[in-house]
Motif scaffolding. Structure first.
Motif, PDB file in Angstrom:
ATOM      1  N   GLN A   5       6.550   3.079  -5.047  1.00  0.00           N
ATOM      2  CA  GLN A   5       7.958   2.775  -4.813  1.00  0.00           C
ATOM      3  C   GLN A   5       7.995   1.630  -3.800  1.00  0.00           C
ATOM      4  OE1 GLN A   5       6.919   6.303  -4.994  1.00  0.00           O
ATOM      5  NE2 GLN A   5       7.334   5.726  -7.114  1.00  0.00           N
ATOM      6  N   VAL A   6       8.585   0.529  -4.246  1.00  0.00           N
ATOM      7  CA  VAL A   6       8.517  -0.694  -3.458  1.00  0.00           C
ATOM      8  C   VAL A   6       9.911  -1.093  -2.978  1.00  0.00           C
ATOM      9  CG1 VAL A   6       7.897  -3.152  -3.517  1.00  0.00           C
ATOM     10  CG2 VAL A   6       6.497  -1.483  -4.749  1.00  0.00           C
ATOM     11  N   ALA A   7      10.051  -1.290  -1.660  1.00  0.00           N
ATOM     12  CA  ALA A   7      11.303  -1.797  -1.087  1.00  0.00           C
ATOM     13  C   ALA A   7      11.234  -3.318  -1.127  1.00  0.00           C
ATOM     14  CB  ALA A   7      11.460  -1.322   0.350  1.00  0.00           C
ATOM     15  N   LEU A   8      12.164  -3.929  -1.878  1.00  0.00           N
ATOM     16  CA  LEU A   8      12.103  -5.378  -2.045  1.00  0.00           C
ATOM     17  C   LEU A   8      12.743  -6.093  -0.868  1.00  0.00           C
ATOM     18  CD1 LEU A   8      13.065  -5.593  -5.800  1.00  0.00           C
ATOM     19  CD2 LEU A   8      10.787  -5.673  -4.780  1.00  0.00           C
ATOM     20  N   ASP A   9      12.116  -7.185  -0.473  1.00  0.00           N
ATOM     21  CA  ASP A   9      12.632  -7.957   0.654  1.00  0.00           C
ATOM     22  C   ASP A   9      13.354  -9.185   0.121  1.00  0.00           C
ATOM     23  OD1 ASP A   9      13.149  -8.986   3.099  1.00  0.00           O
ATOM     24  OD2 ASP A   9      11.090  -8.832   3.836  1.00  0.00           O
ATOM     25  N   VAL A  33       0.600   3.023   0.946  1.00  0.00           N
ATOM     26  CA  VAL A  33       1.878   2.983   1.663  1.00  0.00           C
ATOM     27  C   VAL A  33       1.757   2.047   2.869  1.00  0.00           C
ATOM     28  CG1 VAL A  33       3.481   4.343   3.076  1.00  0.00           C
ATOM     29  CG2 VAL A  33       2.621   5.257   0.920  1.00  0.00           C
ATOM     30  N   GLY A  34       2.762   1.207   3.050  1.00  0.00           N
ATOM     31  CA  GLY A  34       2.753   0.287   4.181  1.00  0.00           C
ATOM     32  C   GLY A  34       2.233  -1.093   3.836  1.00  0.00           C
ATOM     33  N   ALA A  35       1.685  -1.257   2.610  1.00  0.00           N
ATOM     34  CA  ALA A  35       1.152  -2.566   2.229  1.00  0.00           C
ATOM     35  C   ALA A  35       2.288  -3.497   1.807  1.00  0.00           C
ATOM     36  CB  ALA A  35       0.163  -2.412   1.084  1.00  0.00           C
ATOM     37  N   THR A  36       2.100  -4.794   2.067  1.00  0.00           N
ATOM     38  CA  THR A  36       3.035  -5.811   1.608  1.00  0.00           C
ATOM     39  C   THR A  36       2.523  -6.331   0.269  1.00  0.00           C
ATOM     40  OG1 THR A  36       3.436  -6.438   3.897  1.00  0.00           O
ATOM     41  CG2 THR A  36       4.166  -7.992   2.223  1.00  0.00           C
ATOM     42  N   VAL A  37       3.389  -6.307  -0.768  1.00  0.00           N
ATOM     43  CA  VAL A  37       2.916  -6.658  -2.109  1.00  0.00           C
ATOM     44  C   VAL A  37       3.802  -7.713  -2.755  1.00  0.00           C
ATOM     45  CG1 VAL A  37       1.868  -4.399  -2.525  1.00  0.00           C
ATOM     46  CG2 VAL A  37       4.257  -4.783  -3.145  1.00  0.00           C
ATOM     47  N   LEU A  38       3.276  -8.351  -3.795  1.00  0.00           N
ATOM     48  CA  LEU A  38       4.029  -9.310  -4.588  1.00  0.00           C
ATOM     49  C   LEU A  38       4.338  -8.669  -5.941  1.00  0.00           C
ATOM     50  CD1 LEU A  38       4.988 -12.322  -4.561  1.00  0.00           C
ATOM     51  CD2 LEU A  38       2.905 -12.838  -5.837  1.00  0.00           C
ATOM     52  N   VAL A  39       5.609  -8.711  -6.326  1.00  0.00           N
ATOM     53  CA  VAL A  39       6.002  -8.133  -7.617  1.00  0.00           C
ATOM     54  C   VAL A  39       6.978  -9.091  -8.303  1.00  0.00           C
ATOM     55  CG1 VAL A  39       5.776  -5.724  -6.863  1.00  0.00           C
ATOM     56  CG2 VAL A  39       7.962  -6.916  -6.582  1.00  0.00           C
ATOM     57  N   SER A  40       7.265  -8.829  -9.575  1.00  0.00           N
ATOM     58  CA  SER A  40       8.331  -9.634 -10.153  1.00  0.00           C
ATOM     59  C   SER A  40       9.578  -8.774 -10.272  1.00  0.00           C
ATOM     60  CB  SER A  40       7.914 -10.222 -11.496  1.00  0.00           C
ATOM     61  OG  SER A  40       7.679  -9.184 -12.393  1.00  0.00           O
ATOM     62  N   PHE A  41      10.725  -9.444 -10.117  1.00  0.00           N
ATOM     63  CA  PHE A  41      11.995  -8.736 -10.098  1.00  0.00           C
ATOM     64  C   PHE A  41      12.991  -9.629 -10.817  1.00  0.00           C
ATOM     65  CE2 PHE A  41      16.072  -7.665  -8.032  1.00  0.00           C
ATOM     66  CZ  PHE A  41      16.115  -6.322  -8.360  1.00  0.00           C
ATOM     67  N   VAL A  51       6.680   2.049  -0.029  1.00  0.00           N
ATOM     68  CA  VAL A  51       7.147   3.128   0.848  1.00  0.00           C
ATOM     69  C   VAL A  51       6.634   4.501   0.424  1.00  0.00           C
ATOM     70  CG1 VAL A  51       9.192   1.929   1.725  1.00  0.00           C
ATOM     71  CG2 VAL A  51       9.362   3.246  -0.386  1.00  0.00           C
ATOM     72  N   SER A  52       6.222   4.628  -0.834  1.00  0.00           N
ATOM     73  CA  SER A  52       5.595   5.886  -1.241  1.00  0.00           C
ATOM     74  C   SER A  52       4.838   5.671  -2.535  1.00  0.00           C
ATOM     75  CB  SER A  52       6.644   6.996  -1.412  1.00  0.00           C
ATOM     76  OG  SER A  52       7.621   6.595  -2.351  1.00  0.00           O
ATOM     77  N   LEU A  53       3.967   6.638  -2.876  1.00  0.00           N
ATOM     78  CA  LEU A  53       3.207   6.595  -4.128  1.00  0.00           C
ATOM     79  C   LEU A  53       3.429   7.911  -4.855  1.00  0.00           C
ATOM     80  CD1 LEU A  53      -0.162   5.270  -2.664  1.00  0.00           C
ATOM     81  CD2 LEU A  53       1.383   3.956  -4.122  1.00  0.00           C
ATOM     82  N   SER A  54       3.393   7.848  -6.202  1.00  0.00           N
ATOM     83  CA  SER A  54       3.538   9.112  -6.932  1.00  0.00           C
ATOM     84  C   SER A  54       2.776   8.967  -8.241  1.00  0.00           C
ATOM     85  CB  SER A  54       5.014   9.397  -7.204  1.00  0.00           C
ATOM     86  OG  SER A  54       5.574   8.308  -7.901  1.00  0.00           O
ATOM     87  N   PRO A  68       3.777  -4.127 -13.368  1.00  0.00           N
ATOM     88  CA  PRO A  68       2.700  -3.860 -12.413  1.00  0.00           C
ATOM     89  C   PRO A  68       2.877  -4.642 -11.103  1.00  0.00           C
ATOM     90  CG  PRO A  68       1.978  -5.464 -14.020  1.00  0.00           C
ATOM     91  CD  PRO A  68       3.397  -5.119 -14.384  1.00  0.00           C
ATOM     92  N   ILE A  69       2.306  -4.128 -10.051  1.00  0.00           N
ATOM     93  CA  ILE A  69       2.199  -4.899  -8.800  1.00  0.00           C
ATOM     94  C   ILE A  69       1.250  -6.056  -9.079  1.00  0.00           C
ATOM     95  CG2 ILE A  69       1.137  -4.826  -6.500  1.00  0.00           C
ATOM     96  CD1 ILE A  69       2.280  -2.041  -6.189  1.00  0.00           C
ATOM     97  N   GLN A  70       1.643  -7.257  -8.648  1.00  0.00           N
ATOM     98  CA  GLN A  70       0.812  -8.419  -8.973  1.00  0.00           C
ATOM     99  C   GLN A  70      -0.304  -8.657  -7.979  1.00  0.00           C
ATOM    100  OE1 GLN A  70       3.646 -11.567  -9.322  1.00  0.00           O
ATOM    101  NE2 GLN A  70       4.448 -10.804 -11.261  1.00  0.00           N
ATOM    102  N   GLN A  71       0.014  -8.391  -6.720  1.00  0.00           N
ATOM    103  CA  GLN A  71      -0.947  -8.770  -5.695  1.00  0.00           C
ATOM    104  C   GLN A  71      -0.657  -7.956  -4.435  1.00  0.00           C
ATOM    105  OE1 GLN A  71      -0.736 -13.100  -5.470  1.00  0.00           O
ATOM    106  NE2 GLN A  71      -2.061 -13.060  -3.681  1.00  0.00           N
ATOM    107  N   VAL A  72      -1.694  -7.602  -3.698  1.00  0.00           N
ATOM    108  CA  VAL A  72      -1.464  -7.011  -2.378  1.00  0.00           C
ATOM    109  C   VAL A  72      -1.649  -8.133  -1.366  1.00  0.00           C
ATOM    110  CG1 VAL A  72      -2.287  -5.342  -0.673  1.00  0.00           C
ATOM    111  CG2 VAL A  72      -2.181  -4.710  -3.084  1.00  0.00           C
ATOM    112  N   LEU A  73      -0.585  -8.432  -0.626  1.00  0.00           N
ATOM    113  CA  LEU A  73      -0.609  -9.599   0.260  1.00  0.00           C
ATOM    114  C   LEU A  73      -1.108  -9.274   1.662  1.00  0.00           C
ATOM    115  CD1 LEU A  73       2.876 -11.003  -0.802  1.00  0.00           C
ATOM    116  CD2 LEU A  73       0.640 -11.884  -1.507  1.00  0.00           C
ATOM    117  N   VAL A  74      -0.673  -8.138   2.194  1.00  0.00           N
ATOM    118  CA  VAL A  74      -1.096  -7.733   3.540  1.00  0.00           C
ATOM    119  C   VAL A  74      -1.415  -6.253   3.489  1.00  0.00           C
ATOM    120  CG1 VAL A  74      -0.491  -7.688   5.999  1.00  0.00           C
ATOM    121  CG2 VAL A  74       0.599  -9.375   4.500  1.00  0.00           C
ATOM    122  N   SER A  75      -2.499  -5.848   4.163  1.00  0.00           N
ATOM    123  CA  SER A  75      -2.866  -4.435   4.138  1.00  0.00           C
ATOM    124  C   SER A  75      -1.838  -3.606   4.899  1.00  0.00           C
ATOM    125  CB  SER A  75      -4.260  -4.253   4.724  1.00  0.00           C
ATOM    126  OG  SER A  75      -4.241  -4.692   6.061  1.00  0.00           O
TER     127      SER A  75
END
Ligand code: ADP
Ligand code: ZN
Ligand code: ZN
Length: 784
Positions: A5-9, A33-41, A51-54, A68-75
């Motif tokens: 579950q990704v909170a978009l910025d 959880v807590g990672a900064t990721v790149l996604v398409s929206f 913010v969570s995984l399931s 899919p999540i494209q990339q993990v940008l920051v751990s």
């Protein structure tokens, strides 16, 4: 498949929920959880935070529609509990989820996607919507750690004896015999050291390694004697009782709250220190919040003197790099005690046993920009989520906290009040005297000082003691007022009275910062903007004038130290002034609100309040409470040592309960009258008050939007018990930086959740939304 579950910025959209994305197998170890990721929206790319995984997606969406999540940008920078806290903040304070998450990110991190500027698309179409042809680029800014190179002798190196002629080798080896050294230091002291070190490294005599450097802050030292928390021989009875209650709350592990209601100088800090020692022994950590203004070297010193390097300090005066280093120390688990301003709540300390909020009544615990949270409430929620205890300390607890201690439970936690009404040792509470300034005027005294205060100051000089003088009002209290029509010049861009600065002869707007030389305001003459009269007089007193009168009264052998917005502008100035005060044998410290809080100088025997009532007249239902708190706090600076203290409070309103009860050290008179009027008017602590503020350049659109919000809110209120909508009305500060401001006030029962309801009301603005900005301030403190 794992789903995240990704909170978009996305700043232009107020998204208040997280979206499902799939975690590709290759990313499973990083997409936590807590990672900064790149996604398409939609048609664009976006940065978001997990913010969570399931193991299955939420019901809203079909599994085969999930991207899919494209990339993990920051751990990962925060854990599940922090994510839950952010979700709660977003709901409670009606703000987008990404805004509630920002405080949890590493200081200096800004990772975002933006439209590529050199885009060949014509700009009109480009602005309209995110078309499939828009080009996106990723912009990453991060404050990283800095490493120092350190040199040390290897095992073999320890027995190495350089030849006689190799003088530089000998110098380096003997320097390192005492212990590892920073490369930079060797280079600075031994010419050509770097090439010699390389040679020795190749021969296996020395080793060079990188070690993380912690920038700044650690060097913060002070000569103030009170910066060391000497361990007392034994605790007072009040301290013992408080500690017992805190230990029980810690053991309960469910967010129980202990309100330490302790008179000034009763030793609350010692209670915090002992409680922290208790949780450290259990292998857990602690977060201590103090108001930004009292986060001085003196305060920090007390914690460092007890816990040494196990302390991280977080506040806004640190540089980004310094803040990152403190954050990183906590994140890596290297420190267990965090001392900071309200944002220290978001520090990445995961194993928390205790949270302390010192001076819990302070209005600065409410943040005045999004997320508009109150640190006391967030601390209570965090304590609950982490199974920790919350300790609130104050000599003047907020009416909110006092009221909750009357209930069996508040939001599933037990709130308990412990009273500490005595100072340790010989220290006594000071005697308080009221100087009625209307009587001074009647007998022809035109000085700033009443006869009592004047005599008391002369006594200080004679006995070589110290005094603190408080000028009540942030910054400056001087205005120019027309003697004929009573008009006070206000800023043409803001509805703020202009403050008159005596030394520079300038009129300054403290809202937008514009200033006018007096001669040129409003025209090239000093006439009244309202009636044209040339009799503009100075009204009110500034710290500079108090300083001047004091200088005239006292001899040259008394140091007069002025502490206000002007003299504390530069870094470290605040502390240097206090150190000067500490070092003088006879001195008077004059200042605004900042001298009222936390100072612990045992030699202060006199506290004078020049004008106690200015804050009573503010259009704010908390005006009396704030005045009472301030007077009680500043009075508490006197008589903390062996010599008795006295307090003289000058006022034009001696009968007001807030002032009278400080004189008798009897809070109950003030509380009784204040609680009665709050209950009758349905104000906090008996209701929750939300202030919805609308502002914009177009006055009509602002009014229309405020009307629309009030209509929506009334509709919601009509089917809810105890909901009342007031307004819309123009704000007390009706204009700020040329923007018109209107507001709607919503009162709800204390157990209501106004945030989500009011967010929904605001979302109905339709086309008006483009022209105005709206802030939903739940549990508002600033109503102006
Ligand atoms: P508060 O925060 O309640 O105003 P402080 O924590 O600043 O009070 O304590 C006031 C002074 O009392 C400090 O100088 C502190 O060292 C001293 N003190 C605290 N506890 C004790 C004790 N049990 N015995 C003797 N002195 C103490
Ligand atoms: Zn006039
Ligand atoms: Zn202005």
């Amino acid at each position: 498949m794992v789903y995240a579950q990704v909170a978009l910025d996305i700043s232009t959209r107020a998204l208040d929920c997280a979206f499902d994305y799939g975690v590709p197998e290759a990313l499973e170890s990083q997409a936590v959880v807590g990672a900064t990721v790149l996604v398409s929206f939609g048609h664009r790319q976006a940065v978001g935070y997990i913010v969570s995984l399931s193991d299955r997606p939420s019901a809203k969406i079909r599994a085969d529609h999930i991207l899919p999540i494209q990339q993990v940008l920051v751990s990962s920078s925060f854990d599940e509990v922090a994510a839950q806290l952010a979700l709660w903040i977003a709901k409670e304070y009606a703000c987008p989820l990404s805004e509630a998450l920002h405080p949890f990110l590493p200081p200096g991190q800004s990772v975002r996607v933006r439209k590529r500027t050199a885009c060949p698309v014509d700009t009109a179409a480009h602005e309209k919507e995110d078309s499939p042809h828009t080009m996106w680029e990723l912009v990453c800014e991060q404050a990283g750690p800095v490493d120092d190179r350190w040199v040390c002798l290897t095992e073999e190196g320890k027995s190495f004896v350089p030849s006689r002629r190799a003088s530089r080798q000998r110098a380096i080896v003997s320097a390192l015999a005492a212990g590892p050294s920073r490369m930079a230091e060797l280079v600075a002291t031994i010419p050509g050291a770097s090439s010699v070190v390389s040679t020795l490294e190749r021969r296996g005599i020395v080793a060079v390694e990188s070690r993380r450097r912690v920038r700044g802050s650690a060097e913060q030292t002070t000569t103030l004697s009170s910066a060391i928390a000497h361990r007392p021989e034994h605790l007072t009875q009040g301290q013992e009782e408080a500690l017992l209650a805190i230990r029980e709350a810690i053991a309960a592990q469910r967010g129980d709250v202990v309100l330490v209601d302790g008179v000034t100088g009763s030793g609350k800090t010692e209670v915090y220190l002992a409680a922290i020692e208790h949780v450290l022994r259990q292998g857990k950590g602690a977060i201590v919040l103090v108001p930004e203004i009292s986060l001085t070297a003196q305060t920090v010193g007390r914690f460092r003197s007890r816990f040494g390097d196990d302390v991280a300090v977080l506040h806004s005066r640190l540089s980004v790099g310094e803040r990152f280093d403190q954050w990183d120390l906590i994140h890596r688990g290297d420190v267990h005690v965090v001392v900071g301003a309200r944002s220290a709540l978001f520090a990445p300390l995961t194993n928390v046993g205790l949270i302390v909020v010192d001076e819990e009544h302070e209005a600065s615990y409410k943040q005045d920009s999004a997320p508009r949270y109150h640190a006391r409430e967030v601390a209570a929620k965090l304590a609950q989520l982490r199974g920790a205890a919350l300790v609130l300390g104050s000599a003047t607890p907020s009416l909110e906290s006092l009221e909750r201690c009357q209930r069996p439970t508040y939001r599933d936690a037990v709130w308990r009040r412990v009273v500490m009404d005595e100072r340790p040792g010989k220290a006594q509470l000071p005697t308080v005297k009221i100087a009625d300034m209307t009587q001074e005027f009647a007998v022809g005294n035109r000085s700033i000082f009443s006869r009592d205060l004047r005599q008391a100051l002369l006594d200080i000089e004679e006995r070589r003691e110290k005094a603190v003088l408080l000028l009540n009002r942030r910054g400056f209290a001087t205005f120019l007022m027309c003697r004929e029509c009573g008009c006070v010049p206000t800023c043409p861009h803001c509805s703020t009275s202009l403050a008159y600065h005596e030394r520079t002869h300038a009129l300054v707007c403290h809202t937008c910062g514009r200033s006018w030389p007096t001669r040129a305001w409003p025209d090239p003459s000093t006439s009244c903007p309202n009636c044209g009269s040339r009799y503009l007089g100075q009204f009110g007193v500034g710290t500079q004038r108090v300083e001047d009168e004091l200088q005239a009264l006292l001899g040259d052998d008394v140091s007069i130290i002025r502490m206000d917005a002007d003299t504390t502008r530069t870094k470290g100035a605040h502390q240097r002034l206090l150190e000067r005060f500490d070092a003088s044998d006879c001195a008077v410290l004059i200042g605004t609100q900042m001298v009222a809080k936390g100072l612990d100088f045992p030699e202060v025997t006199l506290v004078g309040v020049v004008n106690a009532d200015t804050t009573l007249k503010l259009p704010d239902f908390r005006a009396a409470e704030r005045t009472y708190d301030l007077l009680e706090q500043v009075a508490g600076r006197a008589g903390r040592g062996d010599r008795p203290g006295r307090v003289i409070i000058q006022t034009y309103w001696a009968s007001h309960p807030a002032i009278a009860s400080v004189a008798t050290h009897d809070r109950s008179t003030f509380l009784a009258s204040e609680l009665d009027s709050r209950r009758e008017a349905y104000y906090p602590p008996f209701a929750r008050l939300t202030n919805v503020v609308v502002w914009g350049l177009d006055a009509k659109k602002v009014r229309d939007a405020a009307n629309e919000i009030a209509t929506q809110a009334r509709q919601e209120a009509s089917h809810r018990d105890g909901w009342h909508v007031l307004g819309p009305a123009e704000c007390a500060r009706g204009r700020v930086k040329d923007r018109t401001r209107w507001h709607v006030l919503i009162k709800t029962p204390t157990n209501a959740d106004p945030g989500p309801v009011l967010s929904a009301c605001v979302s109905h603005l339709g086309s008006l939304a483009k022209h105005v900005r709206v802030a939903i301030d739940v549990d508002a403190y600033d109503l102006m």
